[in-house]
Design an enzyme around this catalytic site. Structure first.
Site, PDB file in Angstrom:
ATOM      1  N   ASP A 177       0.869  -1.191   0.000  1.00 36.51           N
ATOM      2  CA  ASP A 177       0.000   0.000   0.000  1.00 36.51           C
ATOM      3  C   ASP A 177       0.901   1.235   0.000  1.00 36.51           C
ATOM      4  O   ASP A 177       2.001   1.214   0.546  1.00 36.51           O
ATOM      5  CB  ASP A 177      -0.890  -0.001   1.259  1.00 36.51           C
ATOM      6  CG  ASP A 177      -2.169   0.793   1.068  1.00 36.51           C
ATOM      7  OD1 ASP A 177      -3.263   0.174   1.023  1.00 36.51           O
ATOM      8  OD2 ASP A 177      -2.087   2.048   0.961  1.00 36.51           O
ATOM      9  N   ASP A 184       3.679   2.517  -3.936  1.00 37.98           N
ATOM     10  CA  ASP A 184       2.719   3.300  -4.703  1.00 37.98           C
ATOM     11  C   ASP A 184       2.596   2.616  -6.066  1.00 37.98           C
ATOM     12  O   ASP A 184       3.575   2.554  -6.819  1.00 37.98           O
ATOM     13  CB  ASP A 184       3.221   4.741  -4.851  1.00 37.98           C
ATOM     14  CG  ASP A 184       2.236   5.614  -5.618  1.00 37.98           C
ATOM     15  OD1 ASP A 184       1.411   5.075  -6.396  1.00 37.98           O
ATOM     16  OD2 ASP A 184       2.287   6.842  -5.450  1.00 37.98           O
ATOM     17  N   ASN A 215      -5.616  -4.557  -6.480  1.00 40.33           N
ATOM     18  CA  ASN A 215      -6.879  -4.056  -5.923  1.00 40.33           C
ATOM     19  C   ASN A 215      -6.849  -2.561  -5.607  1.00 40.33           C
ATOM     20  O   ASN A 215      -7.900  -1.917  -5.597  1.00 40.33           O
ATOM     21  CB  ASN A 215      -7.169  -4.873  -4.649  1.00 40.33           C
ATOM     22  CG  ASN A 215      -8.175  -4.216  -3.743  1.00 40.33           C
ATOM     23  OD1 ASN A 215      -9.379  -4.282  -3.980  1.00 40.33           O
ATOM     24  ND2 ASN A 215      -7.696  -3.535  -2.692  1.00 40.33           N
ATOM     25  N   TYR A 271     -13.240   7.643 -13.295  1.00 44.02           N
ATOM     26  CA  TYR A 271     -13.243   6.369 -12.555  1.00 44.02           C
ATOM     27  C   TYR A 271     -13.781   5.238 -13.430  1.00 44.02           C
ATOM     28  O   TYR A 271     -13.174   4.176 -13.543  1.00 44.02           O
ATOM     29  CB  TYR A 271     -14.090   6.520 -11.290  1.00 44.02           C
ATOM     30  CG  TYR A 271     -14.139   5.256 -10.444  1.00 44.02           C
ATOM     31  CD1 TYR A 271     -13.083   4.922  -9.604  1.00 44.02           C
ATOM     32  CD2 TYR A 271     -15.252   4.411 -10.483  1.00 44.02           C
ATOM     33  CE1 TYR A 271     -13.124   3.764  -8.832  1.00 44.02           C
ATOM     34  CE2 TYR A 271     -15.305   3.256  -9.718  1.00 44.02           C
ATOM     35  CZ  TYR A 271     -14.242   2.936  -8.883  1.00 44.02           C
ATOM     36  OH  TYR A 271     -14.278   1.798  -8.127  1.00 44.02           O
ATOM     37  N   LYS A 318     -11.765   1.901 -14.828  1.00 49.96           N
ATOM     38  CA  LYS A 318     -12.162   0.526 -14.510  1.00 49.96           C
ATOM     39  C   LYS A 318     -12.479  -0.275 -15.778  1.00 49.96           C
ATOM     40  O   LYS A 318     -12.218  -1.477 -15.837  1.00 49.96           O
ATOM     41  CB  LYS A 318     -13.355   0.535 -13.552  1.00 49.96           C
ATOM     42  CG  LYS A 318     -12.979   0.979 -12.145  1.00 49.96           C
ATOM     43  CD  LYS A 318     -12.006   0.005 -11.503  1.00 49.96           C
ATOM     44  CE  LYS A 318     -11.641   0.397 -10.084  1.00 49.96           C
ATOM     45  NZ  LYS A 318     -10.713  -0.557  -9.452  1.00 49.96           N
ATOM     46  N   THR A 367     -16.726   0.812   2.424  1.00 54.02           N
ATOM     47  CA  THR A 367     -15.328   0.950   2.844  1.00 54.02           C
ATOM     48  C   THR A 367     -15.053   2.460   2.947  1.00 54.02           C
ATOM     49  O   THR A 367     -15.882   3.274   2.516  1.00 54.02           O
ATOM     50  CB  THR A 367     -14.381   0.379   1.775  1.00 54.02           C
ATOM     51  OG1 THR A 367     -14.470   1.237   0.608  1.00 54.02           O
ATOM     52  CG2 THR A 367     -14.717  -1.048   1.377  1.00 54.02           C
TER      53      THR A 367
HETATM   54  N1  LIG Z   1     -15.957   0.295  -2.246  1.00 52.93           N
HETATM   55  C1  LIG Z   1     -16.682   0.111  -3.359  1.00 52.93           C
HETATM   56  O1  LIG Z   1     -17.892   0.378  -3.414  1.00 52.93           O
HETATM   57  C2  LIG Z   1     -16.023  -0.452  -4.578  1.00 52.93           C
HETATM   58  C3  LIG Z   1     -16.844  -0.953  -5.600  1.00 52.93           C
HETATM   59  C4  LIG Z   1     -16.259  -1.475  -6.739  1.00 52.93           C
HETATM   60  C5  LIG Z   1     -14.878  -1.500  -6.849  1.00 52.93           C
HETATM   61  N2  LIG Z   1     -14.105  -0.995  -5.844  1.00 52.93           N
HETATM   62  C6  LIG Z   1     -12.658  -1.040  -6.013  1.00 52.93           C
HETATM   63  O2  LIG Z   1     -12.116  -1.834  -4.994  1.00 52.93           O
HETATM   64  C7  LIG Z   1     -10.762  -1.450  -4.761  1.00 52.93           C
HETATM   65  C8  LIG Z   1     -10.553  -1.244  -3.267  1.00 52.93           C
HETATM   66  O3  LIG Z   1     -11.425  -0.209  -2.869  1.00 52.93           O
HETATM   67  P1  LIG Z   1     -11.837   0.032  -1.345  1.00 52.93           P
HETATM   68  O4  LIG Z   1     -13.255   0.359  -1.375  1.00 52.93           O
HETATM   69  O5  LIG Z   1     -11.316  -1.036  -0.491  1.00 52.93           O
HETATM   70  O6  LIG Z   1     -11.027   1.401  -1.100  1.00 52.93           O
HETATM   71  P2  LIG Z   1     -10.330   1.986   0.209  1.00 52.93           P
HETATM   72  O7  LIG Z   1     -10.162   3.453  -0.060  1.00 52.93           O
HETATM   73  O8  LIG Z   1     -11.074   1.548   1.419  1.00 52.93           O
HETATM   74  O9  LIG Z   1      -8.900   1.296   0.193  1.00 52.93           O
HETATM   75  C9  LIG Z   1      -8.044   1.528  -0.900  1.00 52.93           C
HETATM   76  C10 LIG Z   1      -6.611   1.259  -0.462  1.00 52.93           C
HETATM   77  O10 LIG Z   1      -5.790   1.479  -1.617  1.00 52.93           O
HETATM   78  C11 LIG Z   1      -4.674   2.264  -1.243  1.00 52.93           C
HETATM   79  N3  LIG Z   1      -4.177   3.019  -2.379  1.00 52.93           N
HETATM   80  C12 LIG Z   1      -4.777   4.053  -3.026  1.00 52.93           C
HETATM   81  N4  LIG Z   1      -3.974   4.514  -3.990  1.00 52.93           N
HETATM   82  C13 LIG Z   1      -2.846   3.749  -3.964  1.00 52.93           C
HETATM   83  C14 LIG Z   1      -1.648   3.739  -4.707  1.00 52.93           C
HETATM   84  N5  LIG Z   1      -1.404   4.659  -5.668  1.00 52.93           N
HETATM   85  N6  LIG Z   1      -0.716   2.812  -4.426  1.00 52.93           N
HETATM   86  C15 LIG Z   1      -0.927   1.896  -3.437  1.00 52.93           C
HETATM   87  N7  LIG Z   1      -2.022   1.878  -2.672  1.00 52.93           N
HETATM   88  C16 LIG Z   1      -2.980   2.797  -2.951  1.00 52.93           C
HETATM   89  C17 LIG Z   1      -5.187   3.170  -0.135  1.00 52.93           C
HETATM   90  O11 LIG Z   1      -4.117   3.666   0.662  1.00 52.93           O
HETATM   91  C18 LIG Z   1      -6.130   2.217   0.622  1.00 52.93           C
HETATM   92  O12 LIG Z   1      -5.436   1.511   1.626  1.00 52.93           O
HETATM   93  C19 LIG Z   1     -10.549  -0.191  -5.601  1.00 52.93           C
HETATM   94  O13 LIG Z   1      -9.898  -0.560  -6.800  1.00 52.93           O
HETATM   95  C20 LIG Z   1     -11.953   0.279  -5.889  1.00 52.93           C
HETATM   96  O14 LIG Z   1     -12.024   1.028  -7.079  1.00 52.93           O
HETATM   97  C21 LIG Z   1     -14.647  -0.497  -4.708  1.00 52.93           C
END
Ligand SMILES: NC(=O)c1ccc[n+]([C@@H]2O[C@H](COP(=O)([O-])OP(=O)(O)OC[C@H]3O[C@@H](n4cnc5c(N)ncnc54)[C@H](O)[C@@H]3O)[C@@H](O)[C@H]2O)c1
Length: 251
Positions: A37, A60, A87, A156, A160, A191
């Site tokens: 992360d 990153d 992810n 976004y 995706k 989240t």
């Molecule tokens: N939460 C939703 O409703 C949802 C729905 C569909 C898809 N997603 C996807 O699921 C994945 C996880 O989302 P989440 O809801 O757990 O988000 P979150 O914000 O709770 O967690 C995301 C994590 O990714 C890390 N991160 C962000 N940018 C980064 C980078 N450049 N390098 C390394 N780490 C990085 C953040 O520090 C965080 O720990 C994402 O790809 C998101 O697009 C989420």
């Protein structure tokens, strides 16, 4: 619960949300897990909570040298991953917008992390797996990639859609070398990413009303399908998209 016994996984975005839940579940299923992360402190906290089978790395995903270094360190220390969950991602609420109002800088920041960051993660995952006889790569996609859910989220949704396309292309290219690539498509999952929705009752009700099962998803809803794809149970699955979206895109 030992469906992942003997496997090593690297999960990006492991400090929070879906990535953290997946890392916890993988460890509970017997895997060693690297939580990668850009928030190194958060990843270290989450790894410590899991215990000796987990470690953290500050990475990153949009920085190629950081991604290369994290995979090199994993290989050098005997933790070369045979499962990689690409992810990590961002959704720039309040900045992403319908296209006529979307700043180029917001577009670039979203694409840099969500699409280029996934590309870099998968690039180094494949290089590692080619040396070790294969593996399973799992991408986190989104319903916004495949339907009109994302009309206010141009950057976004486009990022995706790119992730879904990348998954299919890499799956086709490496199917004969033991590398499987699949995309998991969660719906609205509560989240920290979606606090702008979950903390606003009207927005929350509007999105939940579009999920036929009638509730928001949880990170654990997403973790189960990822265990299947990471495990040998999923050994004939590649190039596919697995919807875990309460029926949002199929009913
Ligand atoms: N939460 C939703 O409703 C949802 C729905 C569909 C898809 N997603 C996807 O699921 C994945 C996880 O989302 P989440 O809801 O757990 O988000 P979150 O914000 O709770 O967690 C995301 C994590 O990714 C890390 N991160 C962000 N940018 C980064 C980078 N450049 N390098 C390394 N780490 C990085 C953040 O520090 C965080 O720990 C994402 O790809 C998101 O697009 C989420």
């Amino acid at each position: 619960m030992t469906r992942l016994h003997g496997k090593t996984a690297l999960v990006t975005g492991g400090a929070l949300g879906i990535g953290m839940a997946v890392a916890q579940r993988f460890a509970a299923e017997g895997a060693r897990v690297i939580l990668a992360d850009r928030n190194g402190e958060g990843a270290a906290r989450a790894a410590a909570a899991i215990g000796a089978n987990a470690r953290a790395v500050t990475m990153d995903i949009s920085d190629e040298s950081a991604v290369a270094a994290a995979f090199a360190e994993a290989e050098e220390t005997g933790w070369a991953p045979d499962v990689v969950v690409a992810n990590a991602g961002v959704q720039l609420f309040g900045q992403d917008a319908q296209i006529a109002d979307l700043d180029l800088e917001v577009w670039k920041r979203t694409i840099d992390i969500n699409l280029t960051g996934t590309f870099l993660t998968v690039k180094y995952a494949v290089r590692t797996m080619l040396k070790n006889g294969g593996g399973s790569i799992i991408l986190t996609g989104s319903p916004t990639a495949v339907n009109g859910e994302g009309k206010d989220f141009t950057a976004y949704s486009s990022s995706k859609a790119g992730v879904h396309g990348l998954g299919r292309t890499v799956a086709a290219a490496y199917a004969d070398r033991g590398i499987r690539v699949n995309t998991v498509q969660p719906a609205y999952t509560e989240t920290p990413l979606v606090a702008a929705i979950s903390e606003d009752p009207e927005s929350r009700a509007a999105i939940v009303s579009r999920i036929p099962i009638g509730r928001a998803g949880t990170p654990d809803d997403v973790a189960g399908i990822m265990v299947y794809l990471a495990s040998d149970d999923g050994s004939f699955a590649t190039g596919a998209t697995f919807q875990v979206d309460g029926g949002m895109t199929s009913l």
